[in-house]
Every structure is written in structure tokens, then in C-alpha cells.
Design a protein around this motif. Structure first.
Motif, mmCIF file in Angstrom:
data_model
loop_
_atom_site.group_PDB
_atom_site.id
_atom_site.type_symbol
_atom_site.label_atom_id
_atom_site.label_comp_id
_atom_site.label_asym_id
_atom_site.label_seq_id
_atom_site.Cartn_x
_atom_site.Cartn_y
_atom_site.Cartn_z
ATOM 1 N N VAL A 14 69.366 14.618 59.647
ATOM 2 C CA VAL A 14 69.261 15.142 58.278
ATOM 3 C C VAL A 14 68.870 16.618 58.376
ATOM 4 C CG1 VAL A 14 68.111 14.985 56.031
ATOM 5 C CG2 VAL A 14 68.525 12.892 57.357
ATOM 6 N N ILE A 15 69.689 17.474 57.771
ATOM 7 C CA ILE A 15 69.378 18.910 57.736
ATOM 8 C C ILE A 15 68.722 19.199 56.388
ATOM 9 C CG2 ILE A 15 70.316 21.244 57.911
ATOM 10 C CD1 ILE A 15 72.741 20.049 59.373
ATOM 11 N N ALA A 16 67.480 19.670 56.446
ATOM 12 C CA ALA A 16 66.744 19.979 55.203
ATOM 13 C C ALA A 16 66.026 21.312 55.403
ATOM 14 C CB ALA A 16 65.764 18.855 54.885
ATOM 15 N N THR A 17 66.843 22.316 55.729
ATOM 16 C CA THR A 17 66.294 23.620 56.137
ATOM 17 C C THR A 17 65.966 24.538 54.960
ATOM 18 O OG1 THR A 17 68.605 24.183 56.547
ATOM 19 C CG2 THR A 17 67.267 23.704 58.469
ATOM 20 N N GLY A 18 66.213 24.085 53.730
ATOM 21 C CA GLY A 18 65.763 24.841 52.567
ATOM 22 C C GLY A 18 66.501 26.139 52.313
ATOM 23 N N ALA A 19 65.782 27.063 51.714
ATOM 24 C CA ALA A 19 66.373 28.361 51.365
ATOM 25 C C ALA A 19 65.377 29.455 51.733
ATOM 26 C CB ALA A 19 66.662 28.401 49.861
ATOM 27 N N SER A 20 65.881 30.684 51.779
ATOM 28 C CA SER A 20 65.008 31.836 52.061
ATOM 29 C C SER A 20 65.130 32.829 50.923
ATOM 30 C CB SER A 20 65.442 32.539 53.348
ATOM 31 O OG SER A 20 65.267 31.681 54.429
ATOM 32 N N PRO A 21 64.047 33.581 50.685
ATOM 33 C CA PRO A 21 64.140 34.600 49.636
ATOM 34 C C PRO A 21 65.133 35.696 50.024
ATOM 35 C CG PRO A 21 61.933 34.517 50.614
ATOM 36 C CD PRO A 21 62.759 33.522 51.334
ATOM 37 N N VAL B 164 71.671 28.072 56.163
ATOM 38 C CA VAL B 164 72.807 27.260 56.633
ATOM 39 C C VAL B 164 73.294 27.624 58.030
ATOM 40 C CG1 VAL B 164 73.620 26.809 54.278
ATOM 41 C CG2 VAL B 164 74.502 28.811 55.502
ATOM 42 N N SER B 165 72.589 28.558 58.702
ATOM 43 C CA SER B 165 73.161 29.031 59.966
ATOM 44 C C SER B 165 73.299 27.907 60.994
ATOM 45 C CB SER B 165 72.370 30.214 60.509
ATOM 46 O OG SER B 165 71.047 29.818 60.685
ATOM 47 N N LEU B 166 72.315 26.984 61.062
ATOM 48 C CA LEU B 166 72.415 25.887 62.036
ATOM 49 C C LEU B 166 73.665 25.052 61.760
ATOM 50 C CD1 LEU B 166 68.794 24.379 62.184
ATOM 51 C CD2 LEU B 166 69.992 25.599 64.008
ATOM 52 N N ALA B 167 73.854 24.718 60.466
ATOM 53 C CA ALA B 167 74.994 23.876 60.081
ATOM 54 C C ALA B 167 76.307 24.615 60.352
ATOM 55 C CB ALA B 167 74.877 23.505 58.608
ATOM 56 N N LYS B 168 76.333 25.870 59.934
ATOM 57 C CA LYS B 168 77.573 26.661 60.088
ATOM 58 C C LYS B 168 77.951 26.777 61.576
ATOM 59 C CE LYS B 168 79.430 31.061 58.643
ATOM 60 N NZ LYS B 168 79.039 32.456 58.530
#
Ligand code: FAD
Ligand code: NAD
Length: 446
Positions: free
Chosen positions: A111-118, A246-250
Motif C-alpha cells: 500500500v502506497i500512502a506517501t501523502g502530499a508535500s507543500p 508520487v515519485s516512488l510510484a512513477k
């Protein structure tokens, strides 16, 4: 054989997923990697923690690492940064940040739950010591420490969105003079004009100066230079929106979707079977239009996490879609919305009608009664309710959820106008403001 689930990210979506998996697949090994030192905290409470001189960051932590490990049986590893995912090998590569050691681990489900960054606008000076973003608990702790130690008198907030407005109240309550600089012509473009006017009036009444259609050019020491002029600023808060991580997923070849977030189906499964994504890193489906959208909200992240966790643990569940319900407090006002805006409804091919009414929060004769402005949108073709926005001193934040329920269920304005809502004088007039709005809208939709 024991299944091994790996979850990347340990806040709203990640811990929801991990907890759900462990509830269903009790013998499973559930490993959560979190690059920060905290898990499972209420980021949404940070403006109030900062404003509270007695505020303790520990009160924002919903589940401690110890409780996650000992009471829920989840193998939480904080200070662990995930560096890559091999979808072919079903392996995650990570670094233990305290030892600096690089390692890897196999998974059955991920499960990827890496959130967001400002988003940091490309402005000279954004990395100065007195310039902050507010996203993580560490950001909140740093802002509070700065305020306590440096006692700033003046602050510039860049961006008049949710964080900008909540923090304008938070800093003002601490005696800090606040200036907001926003690039658009008004704050909160997702709210009706008349509601925006009340937002502006509320900011003005509370001494917050606002500059719209303006851009910050550079930050130098205690000065902010902008197209609206020069401002003294002992501290600067960047509140200019977020982007999904999203870099890990991409890099792993997983498809991206709406607003660059990770593409998912209604099971929160990504383009790679057995890999799920949830929360602010993932897209959502708009329940009203069926289009893919990006909704970086805690309420959605928790639901995403639960659905991802259920499906990862092989219990079929579907995310029913979001209707963008959101609310915030602005000084003495409650502001809330759900559904589509008029512009979104037009862009989506509806034939929308919008009405705005003002009604009272309580019945005649009740001492504490305040006006509530309600903007309500419906579709001429289907008669369905499409959206609603409200502002008022009392009774807005929970009232929006009545309309949200109707929109979620696909009710028409006519159906909604006769909803059997409870009534007693201290809480509403006999015709509740939302029912008055629905009746007016119903008339216009004919
Ligand atoms: P995040 O909270 O961003 O968590 C993701 C985690 O993943 C992070 O801790 C990060 O360190 C970790 N991570 C990322 N990459 C890696 C990696 N490579 N390796 C290991 N770990 C990694 N929403 C509402 O609905 N209502 C509100 O009132 C509200 N108020 C808010 C107020 C503030 C000040 C803020 C900042 C947000 C607010 N939100 C609100 C939004 C809400 O907090 C977010 O939608 C929610 O936190 C998203 O949860 P998440 O788990 O998807 O992502
Ligand atoms: P936001 O998208 O709400 O607002 C960002 C604002 O910054 C916009 O008005 C945008 O026009 C402006 N902006 C962008 N670049 C700019 C620039 N260079 N100069 C001036 N203005 C600029 O984002 P946020 O306030 O950072 O909050 C992040 C997310 O957190 C929100 O999208 C929301 O989902 C969530 N949040 C929700 C709540 C709540 O529901 N009560 C509270 C806080 C945060």
C-alpha cells in the motif's frame, strides 16, 4: 503461510490501511515504513495547537508508535525512508535513517500512502529561517517554537486557501499582525461570491490585511517584496497548495492519473495488481460526475486507507466516491461546502441553477440566532442537487452534512426540500435554512 504487507507512509491513509489489514488478516506481518519520527497524528489540528499557548504536540498524536506495535501488532518503523519499489521482484528498498543503512524487504501486497508535500513557489528567500510551510507535525512544532522564541509581531501568509485562512486566525489570536498575499483575485474560489464577500469582511473585521491578484517577488530578511508592495514580516508562511508524492510510484512504472496523483480503481488498486494507493498521493472518483479528481483531504484519506487495506487483505470493498465535503473555521464564522461549484457544474455539462438565501440559525424569540448564508446548486435536467456552500456564526459546520448526505444519495432538490429534519427553536427555525434553500431552488428548477 503468513502474508507480508508493506505500507509506505504512517499517517492518515497508511495507518488506516495497516490497521484494517491487521484486523482482517490477523496472522499477517504488516510493516509500515515512515520516514518521519511520528505516525498517525492529526495534522488538521495544527493551527489550533499553534494558537494554544498551552498546546502540546503530543495531544495531536492519535496512535503512538508503541501502541501501534504492542496493541495493534503492526511493525511500525519510523525514520525509515523508502527509496524504491521493484514491482517485478515485489520488493521495497529502504534506508534506516538513524544508522544510514540501506536494506530491502519482500512483500505480498503493498500500500502506497506517501501523502502530499507543500508546493514551494519559486521565490528567492523561501528557504530562509523565518519562512515556513505547514504540513507535518515537525512543521507545526517548528512554527510554534519560532513564535515562542522570536515573538514575531508581523507575518505574511502567501496563499488564501484553507491553510492560509486557518493560520490567519491562529496567528492573529497570538497578537501577530497578518497580511495575506494571494495570486488569484479572491480567496477560496470554490465558494460562491456572496460567501467569499463574508469571508473577506470577516478577515477585515479581525484586522487581517489581504492583497489579491498579487505575487510575492522575493523574501529578504524581515521584508517581503511583492507586486502589492513591500511588507514587514518577522515570519512568512507559505500556504500555496500541495502536490501528491508520487515519485516512488512513477519510478516503479505505476500509472499516474488526475492532477498527477496515483491512478487507482474503486478498490484503490493501482495499475499494478497487488499494489494499492491511498490518501493524498492518490486520485479519487467524483461521485457526482464519475470523473477522476484529486481531493487532498483527511476525511477522504482515512476512507481511502480503509478501502485499500480491506482489498489488500482480500476483502472486497469499493470507495464510493467523494463529493468534496469540507469545512473550516474563520474567526467567529463556520464555512462549509460540498458537491460541485456552479463553474464545475457548467464545465461538467449540467444545466445548473444556483440560488443564494440567508436564513436564521434558530427560531424567532431565541436570543442566540445568527444569519446563515446558503448557496445551493441544482440541475435543471435531472432536478438533482449538485452542490452547496454555507457561512454563518453557528450551525453551519454540521448542517452542511445534511446536504452532503442528500447529494451523496443523489436526491433531487424536490426530495430534499421535504426531508424530515428535527426542529427545536434553539437549533433551527421550523423550516431549516437548508430546506428553505432547497424550496427556493426547487422553484427555480421547474
Ligand atoms: P500525509 O499526511 O502526507 O502522510 C504521508 C506520510 O508518508 C508522511 O508522514 C510522509 O513522511 C510519509 N512518506 C512519504 N514518502 C515516504 C517515503 N518514501 N518513505 C517513507 N515514508 C514516506 N483535511 C480535512 O479533511 N479537514 C481538515 O480540517 C484538514 N485540516 C488540515 C490542516 C492542515 C494544517 C493540514 C496540513 C492539512 C489538513 N487537512 C485537512 C488535510 C489532511 O491533513 C490530509 O489530507 C491528510 O493528512 C492526508 O493523509 P495521508 O496519510 O494521505 O498523507
Ligand atoms: P489550497 O489549495 O487550499 O490554497 C492554496 C492557495 O494558494 C490558493 O488560493 C492559490 O491560489 C494560492 N497560491 C498558490 N501559489 C501562490 C503564489 N505563488 N502566490 C500567492 N498565492 C498562491 O492549499 P493550502 O491552503 O496550502 O492547503 C493544502 C491542502 O490542505 C488543501 O488543499 C486542503 O485540501 C487541505 N486542508 C484542508 C483544511 C480543511 O478542510 N479545513 C484545512 C487546511 C488544509
Amino acid at each position: 503461510m503468513k502474508n507480508r504487507y508493506v505500507v509506505i507512509g504512517g499517517i492518515a491513509a497508511g495507518m488506516s490501511a495497516a490497521s484494517r489489514i491487521k484486523k482482517i488478516d490477523k496472522s499477517a506481518e504488516v510493516v509500515v515504513f515512515e520516514k518521519g519520527e511520528f505516525i498517525s497524528y492529526g495534522a488538521c489540528s495544527m493551527p489550533y495547537y499553534i494558537a494554544n499557548p498551552q498546546g502540546d504536540y503530543k495531544d495531536l498524536i492519535v496512535l503512538s508508535v508503541e501502541d501501534a506495535i504492542n496493541k495493534r501488532g503492526i511493525d511500525v518503523r519510523t525514520n525509515h525512508l523508502v527509496l524504491g519499489i521493484s514491482v517485478n521482484e515485489k520488493r521495497v528498498f529502504y534506508k534506516e535513517l538513524t544508522s544510514g543503512k540501506g536494506k530491502s524487504i519482500d512483500y505480498d501486497r503493498l500500500v502506497i500512502a506517501t501523502g502530499a508535500s507543500p508546493i514551494k513557489p519559486p521565490i528567492a528567500g523561501v528557504d530562509n529561517d523565518n519562512v515556513f510551510s505547514l504540513r507535518t507535525l515537525n512543521d507545526g512544532i517548528a512554527i510554534k517554537k519560532f513564535i515562542e522564541e522570536k515573538k514575531p509581531k508581523k507575518a505574511v501568509i502567501v496563499g488564501a486557501g484553507y491553510i492560509g485562512l486557518e493560520m490567519a486566525e491562529s496567528l492573529t489570536s497570538l497578537g501577530i499582525q497578518v497580511v495575506i498575499i494571494e495570486m488569484l483575485e479572491k480567496p477560496m474560489p470554490l465558494y460562491n461570491e456572496s460567501i467569499v464577500e463574508t469571508i473577506l469582511k470577516t478577515l477585515e473585521e479581525n484586522g487581517v490585511k489581504t492583497y489579491f491578484s498579487s505575487k510575492v517577488e522575493r523574501i529578504e530578511g524581515n521584508k517581503v517584496y511583492s507586486t502589492a508592495g513591500e511588507f514587514d514580516a518577522d515570519m512568512v508562511l507559505l500556504a500555496t497548495g500541495v502536490k501528491p508524492n508520487v515519485s516512488l510510484a512513477k519510478d516503479a512504472g505505476i500509472e499516474l492519473g488526475a492532477r498527477g496523483a496515483i491512478a487507482v480503481d474503486s478498490k484503490m488498486e493501482t495499475s499494478v495488481s497487488g499494489i494499492y494507493a491511498a490518501g493524498d498521493c492518490a486520485e479519487s472518483i467524483n461521485r457526482i460526475t464519475n470523473r477522476k479528481i484529486y481531493v487532498p483531504l483527511g476525511t477522504v484519506a482515512n476512507k481511502h486507507g480503509r478501502i485499500a487495506g480491506l482489498n489488500a487483505a482480500r476483502e472486497l470493498a469499493r470507495f464510493p466516491g467523494a463529493i468534496m465535503s469540507a469545512e473550516f473555521k474563520l474567526f467567529d464564522k463556520e464555512v462549509a461546502r460540498c458537491g460541485l461549484t456552479l463553474k464545475e457544474a457548467i464545465d461538467d455539462g449540467f444545466d445548473p441553477v444556483e440560488i443564494v438565501i440567508t436564513a436564521s440559525s434558530a427560531a424567532h424569540g431565541v436570543k442566540e440566532r445568527y444569519p446563515i448564508q446558503v448557496a445551493m446548486i441544482g440541475d435543471r435536467k435531472s432536478g438533482k442537487l449538485l452542490g452547496c456552500q454555507m457561512i454563518g456564526k453557528k450551525g453551519v459546520a454540521h448542517r452542511i452534512n445534511i446536504v452532503a448526505t442528500a447529494i451523496f444519495n443523489g436526491n433531487t432538490a424536490k426530495e430534499f426540500s421535504m426531508f424530515d429534519l428535527a426542529y427545536a427553536p434553539p437549533f433551527s427555525p421550523v423550516w431549516d435554512p437548508v430546506l428553505i434553500a432547497a424550496n427556493v431552488l426547487k422553484g427555480k428548477l421547474k
